[in-house]
Design a protein around this motif. Sequence first.
Motif, PDB file in Angstrom:
ATOM      1  N   ALA A 147       0.809  -1.223   0.000  1.00 39.49           N
ATOM      2  CA  ALA A 147       0.000   0.000   0.000  1.00 39.49           C
ATOM      3  C   ALA A 147       0.844   1.275   0.000  1.00 39.49           C
ATOM      4  O   ALA A 147       0.641   2.156  -0.837  1.00 39.49           O
ATOM      5  CB  ALA A 147      -0.969  -0.017   1.186  1.00 39.49           C
ATOM      6  N   PRO A 148       1.821   1.432   0.904  1.00 33.52           N
ATOM      7  CA  PRO A 148       2.620   2.660   0.869  1.00 33.52           C
ATOM      8  C   PRO A 148       3.472   2.789  -0.380  1.00 33.52           C
ATOM      9  O   PRO A 148       3.611   3.893  -0.933  1.00 33.52           O
ATOM     10  CB  PRO A 148       3.488   2.567   2.136  1.00 33.52           C
ATOM     11  CG  PRO A 148       3.467   1.137   2.536  1.00 33.52           C
ATOM     12  CD  PRO A 148       2.151   0.606   2.086  1.00 33.52           C
ATOM     13  N   VAL A 149       4.052   1.684  -0.855  1.00 27.10           N
ATOM     14  CA  VAL A 149       4.859   1.750  -2.071  1.00 27.10           C
ATOM     15  C   VAL A 149       3.985   2.160  -3.262  1.00 27.10           C
ATOM     16  O   VAL A 149       4.349   3.035  -4.065  1.00 27.10           O
ATOM     17  CB  VAL A 149       5.539   0.391  -2.348  1.00 27.10           C
ATOM     18  CG1 VAL A 149       6.115   0.349  -3.763  1.00 27.10           C
ATOM     19  CG2 VAL A 149       6.652   0.156  -1.336  1.00 27.10           C
ATOM     20  N   GLY A 150       2.819   1.548  -3.389  1.00 20.52           N
ATOM     21  CA  GLY A 150       1.921   1.892  -4.489  1.00 20.52           C
ATOM     22  C   GLY A 150       1.460   3.331  -4.433  1.00 20.52           C
ATOM     23  O   GLY A 150       1.399   4.025  -5.462  1.00 20.52           O
ATOM     24  N   ALA A 151       1.150   3.826  -3.232  1.00 22.07           N
ATOM     25  CA  ALA A 151       0.669   5.194  -3.091  1.00 22.07           C
ATOM     26  C   ALA A 151       1.746   6.211  -3.465  1.00 22.07           C
ATOM     27  O   ALA A 151       1.495   7.155  -4.229  1.00 22.07           O
ATOM     28  CB  ALA A 151       0.199   5.431  -1.651  1.00 22.07           C
ATOM     29  N   VAL A 152       2.955   6.034  -2.932  1.00 22.48           N
ATOM     30  CA  VAL A 152       4.044   6.970  -3.235  1.00 22.48           C
ATOM     31  C   VAL A 152       4.407   6.909  -4.715  1.00 22.48           C
ATOM     32  O   VAL A 152       4.611   7.946  -5.362  1.00 22.48           O
ATOM     33  CB  VAL A 152       5.274   6.659  -2.359  1.00 22.48           C
ATOM     34  CG1 VAL A 152       6.472   7.501  -2.791  1.00 22.48           C
ATOM     35  CG2 VAL A 152       4.953   6.920  -0.892  1.00 22.48           C
ATOM     36  N   ALA A 153       4.484   5.695  -5.266  1.00 16.50           N
ATOM     37  CA  ALA A 153       4.879   5.538  -6.662  1.00 16.50           C
ATOM     38  C   ALA A 153       3.888   6.212  -7.603  1.00 16.50           C
ATOM     39  O   ALA A 153       4.280   6.918  -8.546  1.00 16.50           O
ATOM     40  CB  ALA A 153       4.994   4.055  -6.995  1.00 16.50           C
ATOM     41  N   ALA A 154       2.595   6.015  -7.379  1.00 18.97           N
ATOM     42  CA  ALA A 154       1.589   6.625  -8.248  1.00 18.97           C
ATOM     43  C   ALA A 154       1.516   8.133  -8.040  1.00 18.97           C
ATOM     44  O   ALA A 154       1.303   8.896  -8.989  1.00 18.97           O
ATOM     45  CB  ALA A 154       0.225   5.984  -7.989  1.00 18.97           C
ATOM     46  N   PHE A 155       1.683   8.589  -6.803  1.00 19.51           N
ATOM     47  CA  PHE A 155       1.629  10.025  -6.509  1.00 19.51           C
ATOM     48  C   PHE A 155       2.733  10.778  -7.245  1.00 19.51           C
ATOM     49  O   PHE A 155       2.506  11.862  -7.793  1.00 19.51           O
ATOM     50  CB  PHE A 155       1.762  10.245  -5.006  1.00 19.51           C
ATOM     51  CG  PHE A 155       1.621  11.680  -4.579  1.00 19.51           C
ATOM     52  CD1 PHE A 155       0.377  12.290  -4.542  1.00 19.51           C
ATOM     53  CD2 PHE A 155       2.732  12.412  -4.220  1.00 19.51           C
ATOM     54  CE1 PHE A 155       0.240  13.615  -4.152  1.00 19.51           C
ATOM     55  CE2 PHE A 155       2.615  13.745  -3.832  1.00 19.51           C
ATOM     56  CZ  PHE A 155       1.362  14.341  -3.795  1.00 19.51           C
ATOM     57  N   LEU A 156       3.927  10.176  -7.292  1.00 20.78           N
ATOM     58  CA  LEU A 156       5.063  10.839  -7.921  1.00 20.78           C
ATOM     59  C   LEU A 156       5.260  10.433  -9.379  1.00 20.78           C
ATOM     60  O   LEU A 156       6.071  11.035 -10.083  1.00 20.78           O
ATOM     61  CB  LEU A 156       6.346  10.522  -7.139  1.00 20.78           C
ATOM     62  CG  LEU A 156       6.373  10.979  -5.679  1.00 20.78           C
ATOM     63  CD1 LEU A 156       7.692  10.573  -5.034  1.00 20.78           C
ATOM     64  CD2 LEU A 156       6.169  12.486  -5.571  1.00 20.78           C
ATOM     65  N   GLY A 157       4.550   9.391  -9.838  1.00 20.60           N
ATOM     66  CA  GLY A 157       4.689   8.947 -11.219  1.00 20.60           C
ATOM     67  C   GLY A 157       5.939   8.138 -11.480  1.00 20.60           C
ATOM     68  O   GLY A 157       6.441   8.107 -12.611  1.00 20.60           O
ATOM     69  N   VAL A 158       6.460   7.444 -10.458  1.00 19.39           N
ATOM     70  CA  VAL A 158       7.747   6.765 -10.609  1.00 19.39           C
ATOM     71  C   VAL A 158       7.633   5.258 -10.822  1.00 19.39           C
ATOM     72  O   VAL A 158       8.628   4.599 -11.070  1.00 19.39           O
ATOM     73  CB  VAL A 158       8.652   7.033  -9.383  1.00 19.39           C
ATOM     74  CG1 VAL A 158       8.937   8.507  -9.251  1.00 19.39           C
ATOM     75  CG2 VAL A 158       8.013   6.499  -8.102  1.00 19.39           C
ATOM     76  N   GLY A 159       6.465   4.684 -10.668  1.00 22.89           N
ATOM     77  CA  GLY A 159       6.293   3.273 -10.979  1.00 22.89           C
ATOM     78  C   GLY A 159       6.642   2.292  -9.895  1.00 22.89           C
ATOM     79  O   GLY A 159       6.291   1.131  -9.969  1.00 22.89           O
ATOM     80  N   GLY A 160       7.372   2.706  -8.885  1.00 24.71           N
ATOM     81  CA  GLY A 160       7.644   1.822  -7.767  1.00 24.71           C
ATOM     82  C   GLY A 160       8.980   1.115  -7.816  1.00 24.71           C
ATOM     83  O   GLY A 160       9.457   0.599  -6.801  1.00 24.71           O
ATOM     84  N   SER A 161       9.629   1.073  -8.991  1.00 22.29           N
ATOM     85  CA  SER A 161      10.882   0.324  -9.090  1.00 22.29           C
ATOM     86  C   SER A 161      11.980   0.918  -8.226  1.00 22.29           C
ATOM     87  O   SER A 161      12.888   0.199  -7.798  1.00 22.29           O
ATOM     88  CB  SER A 161      11.350   0.265 -10.551  1.00 22.29           C
ATOM     89  OG  SER A 161      11.427   1.565 -11.103  1.00 22.29           O
ATOM     90  N   VAL A 162      11.907   2.215  -7.953  1.00 23.01           N
ATOM     91  CA  VAL A 162      12.930   2.823  -7.100  1.00 23.01           C
ATOM     92  C   VAL A 162      12.823   2.309  -5.667  1.00 23.01           C
ATOM     93  O   VAL A 162      13.770   2.404  -4.891  1.00 23.01           O
ATOM     94  CB  VAL A 162      12.833   4.360  -7.128  1.00 23.01           C
ATOM     95  CG1 VAL A 162      11.662   4.867  -6.331  1.00 23.01           C
ATOM     96  CG2 VAL A 162      14.129   4.984  -6.633  1.00 23.01           C
ATOM     97  N   MET A 163      11.668   1.744  -5.316  1.00 29.12           N
ATOM     98  CA  MET A 163      11.502   1.145  -3.996  1.00 29.12           C
ATOM     99  C   MET A 163      11.613  -0.376  -4.048  1.00 29.12           C
ATOM    100  O   MET A 163      12.210  -0.995  -3.170  1.00 29.12           O
ATOM    101  CB  MET A 163      10.142   1.547  -3.403  1.00 29.12           C
ATOM    102  CG  MET A 163      10.073   3.016  -3.011  1.00 29.12           C
ATOM    103  SD  MET A 163       8.396   3.559  -2.599  1.00 29.12           S
ATOM    104  CE  MET A 163       7.813   4.086  -4.203  1.00 29.12           C
TER     105      MET A 163
END
Length: 267
Positions: A147-163
């Motif tokens: 949930a937190p990874v998905g929320a931050v990734a979508a909010f910033l447009g980064v896709g999540g791979s950085v996490m």
Amino acid sequence: MDVVMLTGVGLLTGVTTVLFGFGGGFVAVPVVVWADAALGGDAMRVATATSALVMVVNAGFATAVTPRRVLAALRGSRPLLVLLAAGASAGALATRLAPAGPVRWAFIAYVALTVVDLLLRPGFLRPAVRGGRGADAPRPLPALLGAPVGAVAAFLGVGGSVMTVPAMRRAGHPMQVATALANPLTLAIALPATAVSLVTAAVPAATDADVHLLGLIDLRAASALLLGALPVIAVLRRRPPRIPDRAHAWGYIGLLTAVTAAMLCAA
């Protein structure tokens, strides 16, 4: 000229999708912000939405051509995927309401802090030493991270791979596997983020700026980026380059550093 430039950047997103698990987010966001600068403060919203669509296609294609033996490492990860999608839906909705300026600076700050974390904390460049029997076996990612990874990734447009890539690296996966597994995880984030972007009203400035949007997605920019990326993904998945693991990790950090610099120049 914008289309030529975007297609060229698309080639780079194809490389980053295969080598680093970035479906296009970290590379696409700065270049779409630059290409749609006429939208003013709304350029960041359009960039994150366009990035999400690019990531859906790139990450989906990369996942489809990834060997099944590699994807087998995600068995039992359905709760993680569901929570990634739920978090991404919330994050995509939040970015539509947040002021564009703070979102851009949050993007820059997040990437910069990630670079510092990767350099200083053990487990990425310097794998953490774990004792005990079976210590070398990679650990699954905790579902609660979804949930937190998905929320931050979508909010910033980064896709999540950085996490997800650093997390899987610290869980014991080599870079080649960690970056490959980042693509299906990115897909779980980018799909709901794209759906939210498609049903969001276009920004008013788009008409005057001659930017053609579907929802918040710049279809011209997305098409040019994908035109460059998809052939590269097909070639590199068929003939993946052999990169030493430590050099691969340093390349990941170098790319994040370059993206931070690009966003600072565009700010």
